[in-house]
Design a protein around this motif. Structure first.
Motif, PDB file in Angstrom:
ATOM      1  N   ARG A 219       0.826  -1.209   0.000  1.00 56.61           N
ATOM      2  CA  ARG A 219       0.000   0.000   0.000  1.00 56.61           C
ATOM      3  C   ARG A 219       0.861   1.260   0.000  1.00 56.61           C
ATOM      4  NH1 ARG A 219      -4.493   1.634   4.511  1.00 56.61           N
ATOM      5  NH2 ARG A 219      -2.611   1.792   5.776  1.00 56.61           N
ATOM      6  N   LEU A 222       2.480   1.793  -4.109  1.00 52.71           N
ATOM      7  CA  LEU A 222       1.539   1.501  -5.185  1.00 52.71           C
ATOM      8  C   LEU A 222       2.018   1.969  -6.544  1.00 52.71           C
ATOM      9  CD1 LEU A 222      -1.875   2.319  -3.448  1.00 52.71           C
ATOM     10  CD2 LEU A 222      -0.912   0.072  -3.945  1.00 52.71           C
ATOM     11  N   ASN A 223       2.880   2.986  -6.580  1.00 51.37           N
ATOM     12  CA  ASN A 223       3.358   3.479  -7.876  1.00 51.37           C
ATOM     13  C   ASN A 223       4.586   2.724  -8.383  1.00 51.37           C
ATOM     14  OD1 ASN A 223       5.140   4.458  -6.002  1.00 51.37           O
ATOM     15  ND2 ASN A 223       5.196   6.550  -6.808  1.00 51.37           N
ATOM     16  N   GLU A 259      -5.005  -4.546  -7.024  1.00 52.31           N
ATOM     17  CA  GLU A 259      -5.954  -3.642  -7.690  1.00 52.31           C
ATOM     18  C   GLU A 259      -6.886  -2.992  -6.678  1.00 52.31           C
ATOM     19  OE1 GLU A 259      -8.190  -4.163 -11.715  1.00 52.31           O
ATOM     20  OE2 GLU A 259      -9.571  -4.864 -10.150  1.00 52.31           O
ATOM     21  N   ARG A 262      -5.064  -0.196  -5.020  1.00 55.31           N
ATOM     22  CA  ARG A 262      -4.915   0.935  -5.933  1.00 55.31           C
ATOM     23  C   ARG A 262      -6.242   1.666  -6.127  1.00 55.31           C
ATOM     24  NH1 ARG A 262      -0.595  -2.224  -9.797  1.00 55.31           N
ATOM     25  NH2 ARG A 262       1.247  -1.165  -8.940  1.00 55.31           N
ATOM     26  N   ASN A 265      -6.849   3.833  -3.084  1.00 51.62           N
ATOM     27  CA  ASN A 265      -5.982   5.006  -3.086  1.00 51.62           C
ATOM     28  C   ASN A 265      -6.478   6.055  -4.075  1.00 51.62           C
ATOM     29  OD1 ASN A 265      -3.185   6.114  -2.214  1.00 51.62           O
ATOM     30  ND2 ASN A 265      -3.162   6.293  -4.424  1.00 51.62           N
ATOM     31  N   SER A 284      -1.408   6.061  -8.066  1.00 53.56           N
ATOM     32  CA  SER A 284      -2.048   4.838  -7.587  1.00 53.56           C
ATOM     33  C   SER A 284      -1.499   3.590  -8.262  1.00 53.56           C
ATOM     34  CB  SER A 284      -3.569   4.914  -7.803  1.00 53.56           C
ATOM     35  OG  SER A 284      -4.120   6.026  -7.126  1.00 53.56           O
ATOM     36  N   GLY A 285      -0.646   3.783  -9.270  1.00 53.88           N
ATOM     37  CA  GLY A 285      -0.018   2.644  -9.914  1.00 53.88           C
ATOM     38  C   GLY A 285      -0.746   2.103 -11.125  1.00 53.88           C
TER      39      GLY A 285
END
Length: 325
Positions: A219, A222-223, A259, A262, A265, A284-285
Motif C-alpha cells: 500500500r 503503489l506506484n 488492484e 490501488r 488510493n 495509484s499505480g
C-alpha cells in the motif's frame, strides 16, 4: 489509559466530533486500556453545533490535562470570536507535549495558534486554498485524508476524521487494535457505486499470517511494479507457491488484491478533491487514466470522472468530458 479532550466551539460540525470520538471509544472493546474522553467548551454547559444540536461540555479551564487534544471543524471557524479565547489554551496544551489533532477546518484553530508554521497540514479540499492564503508558511495538503507532522495530526474532514482516529489508535495500540476497531465500526456514507466503507487493506489482512506485511508494504509502494513476480520475491517464494498460498490465505488472487489497494488510493484522492485524474492514475499505480477508468467501472460501476462529478456536481466541464469518454 490515554486521556482525550475534545475542544468545541460554537458552530462545530457534529460528525467531526462524533466520528473520531466513537472510534476512540470503540478501542476500549479491543482488549487495550483505551481512552478516557472529556468534552470541553468555553464554559460548563452546552455548545451548539452547526446543525443546531447541542453537546454538554465542561469549562476548558477545569480540565486536569490531556494526552490528545482533538479539535473539530465547522462553519464556526469563519467567526474568530467563536474561538479566539481558546487559542492560549491550545498553545499551552502543545507546550506540554500533547498530541494535537484537527478535523476539517479545525486546522484553522491550530494555524491561528501558531502551531502549523513550517508544517504540512491537511484540511478539507474546499478549505485548502483559504488556509494556504491566510497562512502561507503552511504546506497545505489538499489531497491526503490525513497528515501527521510530528505530534500534530490534521485530516480532511467529516468521515476522514475516523481515518485519522484509526491511525492514531494504531500509533497508540498497534495495527491489530486499529483493524479490530475498523471492523466494529460501520460507516455509512453515500458514495457512488456502493463500495465498501472499510479500508481495503483492513479487509484483506487478518489474523497472524505471513502476507500481512507484504500487503502493508504494497500500500505504501503503489506506484511501483507490484506484479506477482515482485511480490513472490519479497515473500521468498516461487511465483507458483506464492500465488497458491496467497490466494488460499487472503481469499483472492494477488493481482486482484493489489488492484483493490490501488482503487482505494485513487478513490480517496478523488474524494479529497484531486484535480488531475492523470496524476491520480500515476500515483495509484495504474499508469494511465484508461486503465484506471476500466478498473473503476469494473469495481464501482462508475468512471473516475463520474465519481468526481458526483462530489462536485457543478463541474460541468468534467461532466462533458465524461460523456465524451
Amino acid at each position: 489509559m490515554i486521556r482525550i479532550s475534545c475542544l468545541l466551539f460554537e458552530g462545530f460540525v457534529l460528525l467531526d466530533m462524533a466520528g473520531p470520538i466513537t472510534a476512540f471509544e470503540t478501542a476500549s472493546q479491543c482488549g487495550v486500556p483505551g481512552y478516557s474522553i472529556e468534552i470541553l467548551g468555553s464554559t460548563t454547559g452546552n455548545v451548539t453545533s452547526s446543525s443546531g444540536a447541542t453537546v454538554g461540555t465542561i469549562d476548558f479551564r477545569r480540565t486536569q490535562g490531556c494526552d490528545i487534544l482533538l479539535i473539530p471543524g465547522g462553519l464556526g471557524v469563519q467567526n474568530r470570536e467563536n474561538y479566539a479565547h481558546l487559542l492560549p489554551f491550545i498553545r499551552s496544551v502543545a507546550e506540554n507535549g500533547c498530541k494535537l489533532a484537527s478535523v476539517c477546518s479545525g486546522a484553522f484553530l491550530l494555524a491561528e495558534a501558531g502551531l502549523l508554521e513550517g508544517r504540512t497540514a491537511a484540511t478539507h479540499w474546499r478549505e485548502a486554498a483559504e488556509l494556504a492564503r491566510r497562512f502561507p508558511s503552511i504546506n497545505v495538503d489538499a489531497e491526503s485524508l490525513y497528515v501527521r507532522d510530528g505530534n500534530i495530526w490534521t485530516s480532511a474532514g467529516i468521515s476522514s476524521g475516523i481515518d485519522l482516529a484509526l491511525a492514531m489508535i494504531q500509533d497508540d495500540y498497534g495495527f491489530e487494535t486499529a483493524r479490530r476497531v475498523a471492523q466494529i465500526l460501520v460507516v455509512s456514507v453515500n458514495r457512488p457505486g456502493g463500495q465498501s466503507q472499510h479500508s481495503a487493506l483492513l479487509e484483506l489482512v487478518g489474523g497472524d499470517n505471513r502476507f500481512n506485511e507484504i500487503l502493508i508494504w504494497a500500500r505504501s509502494h503503489l506506484n511501483e511494479p507490484l506484479d506477482v513476480e515482485h511480490l513472490a520475491e519479497r515473500a521468498a517464494l516461487s511465483v507458483r507457491q506464492f500465488t497458491r498460498a496467497f490466494t488460499a490465505t487472503i481469499g483472492i488472487a494477488p493481482a486482484k488484491a493489489i488492484e483493490r489497494l490501488r482503487l482505494e488510493n485513487a478513490r480517496t484522492s478523488i474524494e479529497a478533491g484531486a484535480r488531475s485524474l492523470e496524476q491520480v492514475a500515476r500515483d495509484s499505480g495504474f499508469g494511465n487514466i484508461d486503465r484506471m477508468r476500466r478498473a473503476f467501472v469494473r469495481s464501482f460501476g462508475v468512471t473516475p470522472q463520474a465519481m468526481r462529478r458526483h462530489l462536485s456536481p457543478d463541474d460541468s466541464a468534467e461532466a462533458a468530458t465524461d460523456q465524451i469518454r
